[in-house]
Scaffold this motif. Structure first.
Motif, PDB file in Angstrom:
ATOM      1  N   GLY A   1       0.849  -1.189   0.000  1.00  0.00           N
ATOM      2  CA  GLY A   1       0.000   0.000   0.000  1.00  0.00           C
ATOM      3  C   GLY A   1       0.878   1.230   0.000  1.00  0.00           C
ATOM      4  O   GLY A   1       1.644   1.465  -0.894  1.00  0.00           O
ATOM      5  N   ARG A   2       0.820   2.013   1.073  1.00  0.00           N
ATOM      6  CA  ARG A   2       1.584   3.255   1.150  1.00  0.00           C
ATOM      7  C   ARG A   2       2.632   3.179   2.242  1.00  0.00           C
ATOM      8  O   ARG A   2       2.500   2.454   3.202  1.00  0.00           O
ATOM      9  N   PHE A   3       3.641   3.980   2.091  1.00  0.00           N
ATOM     10  CA  PHE A   3       4.699   4.074   3.088  1.00  0.00           C
ATOM     11  C   PHE A   3       4.232   5.011   4.192  1.00  0.00           C
ATOM     12  O   PHE A   3       3.647   6.042   3.918  1.00  0.00           O
ATOM     13  N   SER A   4       4.496   4.666   5.416  1.00  0.00           N
ATOM     14  CA  SER A   4       4.120   5.517   6.539  1.00  0.00           C
ATOM     15  C   SER A   4       5.357   6.206   7.080  1.00  0.00           C
ATOM     16  O   SER A   4       6.136   5.602   7.808  1.00  0.00           O
ATOM     17  N   PRO A   5       5.582   7.489   6.744  1.00  0.00           N
ATOM     18  CA  PRO A   5       6.781   8.170   7.194  1.00  0.00           C
ATOM     19  C   PRO A   5       6.910   8.214   8.715  1.00  0.00           C
ATOM     20  O   PRO A   5       7.997   8.242   9.232  1.00  0.00           O
ATOM     21  N   ALA A   6       5.806   8.213   9.417  1.00  0.00           N
ATOM     22  CA  ALA A   6       5.871   8.295  10.874  1.00  0.00           C
ATOM     23  C   ALA A   6       6.594   7.095  11.459  1.00  0.00           C
ATOM     24  O   ALA A   6       7.481   7.222  12.289  1.00  0.00           O
ATOM     25  N   GLY A   7       6.214   5.911  11.025  1.00  0.00           N
ATOM     26  CA  GLY A   7       6.826   4.714  11.578  1.00  0.00           C
ATOM     27  C   GLY A   7       7.854   4.112  10.661  1.00  0.00           C
ATOM     28  O   GLY A   7       8.755   3.412  11.093  1.00  0.00           O
TER      29      GLY A   7
ATOM     30  N   LEU B   1      16.610   7.561   6.467  1.00  0.00           N
ATOM     31  CA  LEU B   1      17.087   7.391   5.093  1.00  0.00           C
ATOM     32  C   LEU B   1      15.984   7.695   4.085  1.00  0.00           C
ATOM     33  O   LEU B   1      16.235   8.335   3.055  1.00  0.00           O
ATOM     34  N   TYR B   2      14.757   7.266   4.396  1.00  0.00           N
ATOM     35  CA  TYR B   2      13.621   7.575   3.526  1.00  0.00           C
ATOM     36  C   TYR B   2      13.416   9.096   3.460  1.00  0.00           C
ATOM     37  O   TYR B   2      13.201   9.653   2.383  1.00  0.00           O
ATOM     38  N   GLY B   3      13.490   9.753   4.610  1.00  0.00           N
ATOM     39  CA  GLY B   3      13.303  11.203   4.658  1.00  0.00           C
ATOM     40  C   GLY B   3      14.322  11.948   3.822  1.00  0.00           C
ATOM     41  O   GLY B   3      14.002  12.936   3.149  1.00  0.00           O
TER      42      GLY B   3
ATOM     43  N   HIS C   1       7.237   7.732  -4.261  1.00  0.00           N
ATOM     44  CA  HIS C   1       7.545   6.471  -4.957  1.00  0.00           C
ATOM     45  C   HIS C   1       9.044   6.343  -5.224  1.00  0.00           C
ATOM     46  O   HIS C   1       9.648   5.302  -4.971  1.00  0.00           O
ATOM     47  N   ASP C   2       9.650   7.416  -5.754  1.00  0.00           N
ATOM     48  CA  ASP C   2      11.084   7.391  -6.024  1.00  0.00           C
ATOM     49  C   ASP C   2      11.884   7.247  -4.731  1.00  0.00           C
ATOM     50  O   ASP C   2      12.903   6.552  -4.704  1.00  0.00           O
ATOM     51  N   ALA C   3      11.430   7.895  -3.668  1.00  0.00           N
ATOM     52  CA  ALA C   3      12.120   7.795  -2.379  1.00  0.00           C
ATOM     53  C   ALA C   3      12.079   6.364  -1.851  1.00  0.00           C
ATOM     54  O   ALA C   3      13.071   5.864  -1.299  1.00  0.00           O
ATOM     55  N   GLU C   4      10.955   5.679  -2.029  1.00  0.00           N
ATOM     56  CA  GLU C   4      10.855   4.275  -1.614  1.00  0.00           C
ATOM     57  C   GLU C   4      11.822   3.407  -2.424  1.00  0.00           C
ATOM     58  O   GLU C   4      12.491   2.528  -1.876  1.00  0.00           O
ATOM     59  N   ASP C   5      11.894   3.663  -3.735  1.00  0.00           N
ATOM     60  CA  ASP C   5      12.820   2.923  -4.587  1.00  0.00           C
ATOM     61  C   ASP C   5      14.263   3.142  -4.142  1.00  0.00           C
ATOM     62  O   ASP C   5      15.049   2.189  -4.055  1.00  0.00           O
TER      63      ASP C   5
ATOM     64  N   VAL D   1      23.702   7.304   5.441  1.00  0.00           N
ATOM     65  CA  VAL D   1      23.086   8.543   4.964  1.00  0.00           C
ATOM     66  C   VAL D   1      23.782   9.009   3.685  1.00  0.00           C
ATOM     67  O   VAL D   1      23.123   9.388   2.710  1.00  0.00           O
ATOM     68  N   ALA D   2      25.112   8.970   3.674  1.00  0.00           N
ATOM     69  CA  ALA D   2      25.859   9.407   2.490  1.00  0.00           C
ATOM     70  C   ALA D   2      25.534   8.519   1.290  1.00  0.00           C
ATOM     71  O   ALA D   2      25.318   9.027   0.180  1.00  0.00           O
ATOM     72  N   LEU D   3      25.480   7.195   1.495  1.00  0.00           N
ATOM     73  CA  LEU D   3      25.129   6.288   0.398  1.00  0.00           C
ATOM     74  C   LEU D   3      23.731   6.599  -0.143  1.00  0.00           C
ATOM     75  O   LEU D   3      23.519   6.643  -1.359  1.00  0.00           O
ATOM     76  N   THR D   4      22.778   6.800   0.756  1.00  0.00           N
ATOM     77  CA  THR D   4      21.388   7.073   0.358  1.00  0.00           C
ATOM     78  C   THR D   4      21.282   8.401  -0.367  1.00  0.00           C
ATOM     79  O   THR D   4      20.648   8.499  -1.426  1.00  0.00           O
ATOM     80  N   ARG D   5      21.906   9.429   0.189  1.00  0.00           N
ATOM     81  CA  ARG D   5      21.859  10.759  -0.418  1.00  0.00           C
ATOM     82  C   ARG D   5      22.491  10.720  -1.811  1.00  0.00           C
ATOM     83  O   ARG D   5      21.937  11.268  -2.775  1.00  0.00           O
ATOM     84  N   ASN D   6      23.638  10.081  -1.924  1.00  0.00           N
ATOM     85  CA  ASN D   6      24.315  10.006  -3.224  1.00  0.00           C
ATOM     86  C   ASN D   6      23.472   9.252  -4.250  1.00  0.00           C
ATOM     87  O   ASN D   6      23.404   9.644  -5.418  1.00  0.00           O
ATOM     88  N   ARG D   7      22.818   8.176  -3.823  1.00  0.00           N
ATOM     89  CA  ARG D   7      21.961   7.399  -4.724  1.00  0.00           C
ATOM     90  C   ARG D   7      20.763   8.257  -5.168  1.00  0.00           C
ATOM     91  O   ARG D   7      20.387   8.235  -6.341  1.00  0.00           O
ATOM     92  N   ALA D   8      20.204   9.027  -4.258  1.00  0.00           N
ATOM     93  CA  ALA D   8      19.069   9.898  -4.600  1.00  0.00           C
ATOM     94  C   ALA D   8      19.503  10.995  -5.573  1.00  0.00           C
ATOM     95  O   ALA D   8      18.786  11.298  -6.535  1.00  0.00           O
TER      96      ALA D   8
END
Length: 140
Positions: free
Chosen positions: A21-27, A68-70, A80-84, A112-119
């Motif tokens: 379904g949807r991603f829940s940023p809170a949890g 990391l999602y944030g 959607h792209d953030a989840e990917d 964080v650096a890996l995630t940010r760079n990938r984004a």
């Protein structure tokens, strides 16, 4: 890393959940079946990840997936792209864990650096494709 029957790549013995379904940023997405590793520090948990411990990886993921999602969402502006990117980053963290060195900072800073760079790479790729498509449209 292996491919499952559907051809999806992943970490053996580790399944991301929370994306139905949807991603829940809170949890954030969680590995609800994972038992915490006795209040271990990130350094202790990540040392086990480096040894290939999927339970330790699940705990690390549970602790930091919302962060990391944030970061991915802030860079990309699209859920959607953030989840990917979060999923791609999780696989990268798992694959590159043996390369991590404490000289690079805390494990979460490295993640964080890996995630940010990938984004950022994704954002550049999308922009490049848009410029190419725009150029092609003008040629017609």
């Amino acid at each position: 890393m292996t491919a499952d029957a559907a051809g999806e790549w992943g970490i053996p013995g580790f399944r991301l959940s929370g994306f139905e379904g949807r991603f829940s940023p809170a949890g954030g997405p969680t590995m609800s079946t994972v038992t915490p590793l006795k209040s271990s520090t990130d350094v202790e948990v990540f040392a086990r990840v480096q040894e290939g411990d999927t339970a330790a990886f699940a705990e690390f993921y549970d602790r930091h997936s919302s962060l990391l999602y944030g970061i991915a969402l802030k860079v990309l502006g699209n859920e959607h792209d953030a989840e990917d990117i979060l999923q791609e980053a999780a696989v990268l963290i798992w694959e590159r864990a043996p390369l991590y060195s404490s000289a690079l900072g805390q494990p979460v800073s490295w993640a964080v650096a890996l995630t940010r760079n990938r984004a950022i790479d994704r954002l550049r790729s999308v922009r490049r494709r848009c410029r190419i498509a725009d150029f092609e449209m003008r040629r017609l």
